[in-house]
Design an enzyme around this catalytic site. Structure first.
Site, PDB file in Angstrom:
ATOM      1  N   CYS A  64      -0.526 -18.885 -16.361  1.00 41.05           N
ATOM      2  CA  CYS A  64      -0.461 -20.341 -16.419  1.00 41.05           C
ATOM      3  C   CYS A  64      -1.443 -20.977 -15.437  1.00 41.05           C
ATOM      4  O   CYS A  64      -2.009 -20.299 -14.570  1.00 41.05           O
ATOM      5  CB  CYS A  64       0.955 -20.825 -16.127  1.00 41.05           C
ATOM      6  SG  CYS A  64       2.161 -20.321 -17.390  1.00 41.05           S
ATOM      7  N   HIS A 105       1.610 -26.253 -14.795  1.00 33.96           N
ATOM      8  CA  HIS A 105       2.875 -26.613 -14.145  1.00 33.96           C
ATOM      9  C   HIS A 105       2.749 -26.524 -12.629  1.00 33.96           C
ATOM     10  O   HIS A 105       1.737 -26.052 -12.078  1.00 33.96           O
ATOM     11  CB  HIS A 105       4.010 -25.714 -14.632  1.00 33.96           C
ATOM     12  CG  HIS A 105       3.816 -24.250 -14.360  1.00 33.96           C
ATOM     13  ND1 HIS A 105       3.921 -23.693 -13.109  1.00 33.96           N
ATOM     14  CD2 HIS A 105       3.528 -23.212 -15.208  1.00 33.96           C
ATOM     15  CE1 HIS A 105       3.714 -22.389 -13.177  1.00 33.96           C
ATOM     16  NE2 HIS A 105       3.460 -22.062 -14.445  1.00 33.96           N
TER      17      HIS A 105
END
Length: 397
Positions: free
Chosen positions: A342, A324
């Site tokens: 992430c 992301h």
């Protein structure tokens, strides 16, 4: 009255009597006893009655077994078994011509009509109904019907209730591909705790492959605590572009490789090494493109470390690993791993990657400072198993 006229009257009377007899017999149920009809085979000469037995009878027959229709004498020419919705059960006659067996099981909570015709033209009929199920099992299919997906997307089925009779269920799942792709089913417990079975090819799909699933489950028993399936399921999808996302967390780079060529190479920052904030490594699959979502650390067991609205979110695992946009972490991109697990990019790079990737694309993540290999059920982790290891997870091996 002439002798010829008398013979005509006699023959008409005999045929009328046969019609009444047939109607009376075919109104009865078969199985146990059976049903029959008779006819005259010529002037004053009676044809043998057509008598059948059916292995299922009454109004509460147990479902889950094939329908068997047996002829008392002679050879069967045709058997038609129709359920209460008008659908027919296919089947075949045995080599000796005496028994017809359906290709599929009798489904629960269903009425059936049987009509058999022998080689001499005689007919017999029967009826029965199966008991209603105490519990019904249902399932969820992925990917969605008529979707286009990446080259790593498996067929995935999650069941509402436990499946103990895994071999029987697996036998009912028919996968067809446009290019005879080799693949196998594999059973696991889903991240949700439910039983799940996935079908993955031996290698990544070829671009353009068309895949269909025909799950002929109606009448299959899941086993204790699972219940019966009372319908069939079907889905199909097409494999899209041949592309792979390669993430090197040692060098902090993400590359989109299409048809073997690098299309774009961008800097990233992965999970902080040395604890739960580290990233997973291995071959994972893009599960969904979720856009802008609220990410809260407490949902993944990291306390109150963060609570952010995050753009261009691409889910990689059920445990919360995404790729992301992470503009707050820009100073580390390309030189250090400092995220909470992430794969973070700048807004511009994340937007570009988000626009190019397909659900089902493989993300191949490597790095020395990760916390281990993604589990097989944490998203679609089956690509981290060898082909023989994956085949061993089939109930039919």
């Amino acid at each position: 009255m002439s002798r010829t006229r008398a013979r005509i009257l006699l023959r008409t009377t005999a045929l009328a009597g046969t019609a009444v007899l047939t109607a009376a017999l075919t109104a009865c149920s078969g199985g146990g006893g059976g049903s029959s009809s008779g006819d005259t085979g010529g002037e004053g000469k009676a044809r043998p009655e057509t008598r059948i037995t059916v292995n299922l009878s009454g109004k509460q027959a147990r479902p889950g077994s094939p329908v068997e229709v047996t002829l008392a004498e002679g050879r069967l020419a045709q058997v038609t078994v129709t359920d209460s919705k008008g659908a027919r059960l296919d089947g075949k006659v045995s080599a000796d011509g005496r028994t017809w067996t359906s290709a599929r099981n009798a489904a629960p909570g269903t009425g059936y009509s049987v009509e058999a015709r022998d080689a001499n033209g005689g007919t017999a009929k029967a009826e029965f109904a199966t008991a209603a199920p105490e519990k019904v099992n249902k399932l969820t299919l992925a990917p969605g019907k008529n979707s286009t997906v990446g080259i790593a997307q498996p067929l995935s089925i999650v069941f509402d209730h436990p499946v103990k009779n895994k071999a029987a269920v697996e036998r009912a799942l028919k996968v067809t591909t446009s290019n005879n792709t080799e693949g196998s089913w594999g059973w696991m417990q889903d991240w949700s705790g439910k039983d799940r079975v996935d079908w993955r090819p031996k290698e990544y799909w070829k671009a353009g492959t068309k895949v269909t699933l025909d799950a002929q489950l109606n009448g299959v028993d899941s086993g204790p605590d699972g219940g019966w399936f009372v319908r069939d399921y079907a889905t199909g999808f097409t494999v899209g572009r041949n592309q792979v996302v390669k993430v090197d967390l040692d060098n902090h780079r993400l590359k989109l490789v299409r048809d073997g060529l690098v299309v774009k190479d961008v800097p990233v920052s992965g999970g902080t090494p040395g604890g739960e904030k580290a990233s997973w490594r291995g071959r994972t699959v893009l599960m969904s493109k979720e856009g802008t979502i609220n990410m809260r650390s407490e949902t993944v067991g990291l306390g109150d470390a963060y609570d952010k609205m995050v753009d261009y979110s691409m889910r990689l695992t059920w445990s919360g690993m995404y790729a992301h946009a992470a503009p707050w972490n820009a100073k580390y991109m390309g030189n250090a791993n400092r995220s909470s697990g992430c794969i973070g990019m700048t807004d511009g790079n994340a937007a570009w990657v988000y626009g190019q990737v397909q659900v089902g694309d493989p993300f191949e993540i490597e790095g020395a400072d990760t916390k281990g290999t993604q589990a097989v059920n944490n998203g679609y982790g089956e690509w981290n198993l060898s082909w023989s290891e994956w085949q061993a997870k089939s109930a039919l091996r």
